[in-house]
Design an enzyme around this catalytic site. Sequence first.
Site, mmCIF file in Angstrom:
data_model
loop_
_atom_site.group_PDB
_atom_site.id
_atom_site.type_symbol
_atom_site.label_atom_id
_atom_site.label_comp_id
_atom_site.label_asym_id
_atom_site.label_seq_id
_atom_site.Cartn_x
_atom_site.Cartn_y
_atom_site.Cartn_z
ATOM 1 N N CYS A 364 0.739 -1.011 0.235
ATOM 2 C CA CYS A 364 0.058 -0.139 -0.041
ATOM 3 C C CYS A 364 0.797 1.307 -0.003
ATOM 4 O O CYS A 364 2.177 1.124 -0.118
ATOM 5 C CB CYS A 364 -0.798 0.007 0.965
ATOM 6 S SG CYS A 364 -0.272 0.139 2.910
ATOM 7 N N HIS A 520 25.908 -29.194 -2.741
ATOM 8 C CA HIS A 520 24.604 -29.121 -2.842
ATOM 9 C C HIS A 520 24.184 -27.798 -1.684
ATOM 10 O O HIS A 520 25.209 -27.268 -1.099
ATOM 11 C CB HIS A 520 24.068 -30.435 -2.133
ATOM 12 C CG HIS A 520 24.707 -30.817 -1.106
ATOM 13 N ND1 HIS A 520 26.049 -31.438 -1.092
ATOM 14 C CD2 HIS A 520 24.395 -30.827 0.284
ATOM 15 C CE1 HIS A 520 26.486 -31.710 0.202
ATOM 16 N NE2 HIS A 520 25.564 -31.500 1.040
#
Length: 604
Positions: A364, A520
């Site tokens: 907003c 990883h």
Amino acid sequence: MGQFNIKLTIQKLGNLLSSMVMPNISAFIVWGLLAALFLPAGLLPNENISNLPNIMITCLLPLLIAYTGGKLVYDQRGAVVGAIATVGVIAGSDIPMIIGAMFVGPFAAYVLKKVDLNLESRIKSGFEMLVNNFTAAIVGGLIAIGAFFTIGPAFAIIIKALSQSVFWLADTRLLPFSSILIEPAKLLFLNNALNHGILLPIGIEQVMETGKSVLFLMESNPGPGIGVLIGISLFGKGSARRTAPGAMLIQFFGGIHEVYFPYILMRPLLIIAVIFGGICGIGTLVYLDGGVFSPISPGSIFSILALTPQETSTYIANLSGILVAGIVSFLISIPILKTAKDKEIEEANLVSVIPNVTKIHFACDAGMGSSVMGASLLRKKVEKIDENIEVLHSAINDLPEDAQLVITQKELTDRAKNKAPNAHHISVEHFLSSSEYDKLIEHLQKVRKESSMIAEKNISLLLEENIFLNQRFTSKEEVIRFAGNALVQAGYVNKSYIDAMIERDEMISTYMGHGIAIPHGTEEAKKDVIHSGITVIQVPEGVDFNGQKAYLIFGIAGKDGAHLKMLSQIAVICSDSNNIEKMVRANNVKEIIRILDLENKEES
């Protein structure tokens, strides 16, 4: 186009002013309380203690605003330089320089930012801190001196002129007609530029003279809005009528006025109701000598009562101003609503919502009003389908460039698109309208289900295009990023997973021995994994991993614990040195796939 650009510029200005004031509203309240108690016009006049509010209004508040404004433009360096420069404004005027600080703080930060950009490539290594400190000091000092002779006196003249204009309007009993500007400005979300830029500094002047100011109630009076919402609750149609009661509670008791803007924009003639409600409300306040002693935020009935001077007549005046404004706007809204035709609310376009959204931003104007309520409502719904999706609230100006999905009220969507052009944007008429959120939830569920089905049918752990032969790299970070990018391109992970792979290797080396490395992501990065997958990189000349040469690099991403199985399977395959040698010497990807054969091994 020119009018749109002007409107957009003013909206940005309003947002900047609001963003400078809202974080410091508690300081304004403290100042207001001290002023109401100990100034000569206060309840407990005290010559010694009255120095506290005087120092706060002349020094503390302008410096806080300048600091906040500078930080919005250029982080901490901008904040410090903005505060330094504002000292010149404070010293160059004999009135509180709130509005001067709003200008000088961001301006000084902007100048420093440009100076830093020009010097960035010219600073020799090792001298960064020295140069940065001196540039900040020089920029801040020069602007402070310039502001002392120019900005301070200029703004003092402007504020005094505006003050005289407001006082003239009050003396001639024309002040109520300011609602002709205030109410439309609110609906265009320009109220912050008007309220914080003009009414606030002039209101402070009045408080110092009389102990209260009606100006703080001109924009924050909840009466006009609550009157229209009551009218819609009784005589409205469709979803507007269903959601108006909830909006009434939030607007009147929560002080979030933005909640009623879309209701009026759906039926533009209702602007007449809030304008006349505002005129009558302000007229009542002026006639009965109402006012409060501090800026009101949020604009709720509780805030107004808390900041009303402890005088029965003032309480009566303020409550009467709210009541009259509400009654007038309600009565005028009735014929407008009764003559309205049924109107379907435009449905949000959800066709192209990205399938793997991890964050939803509800934005907003200031990030502290409707976005908070909208995010709270949507968050409860989203958690039911995926607890890993974050629902955030923010000011449009604070939207990140990499935002994925942004929800705004319809009138603010263009600004949001300008701030986050790569995001998918959804416009809603009412942030309380659950039907719009239900459509989004339904769509997200559908997309995720389809993605899961596609993954099960079409995405294997290892694809031929994710095997790279005869590669060369100069460092382990380079090869890890290469492996991560391959996982991203294949649709296995989000881009942020790459940094998690680097972080994991820095924590504990992913070199496994025998010329094998298996980079990883960290445990925290599992949320960035879309599908389990693997990429294989063959480096015949090897790449250094902390003193060891790796010739085969397996970049992996596992979902729901799948990476543990994959690590185990690769370890078993590579425990045979013959398999490693064959893969290092392989001339085609099919040979590597045959050796790994992860799909069959997983099934077994």
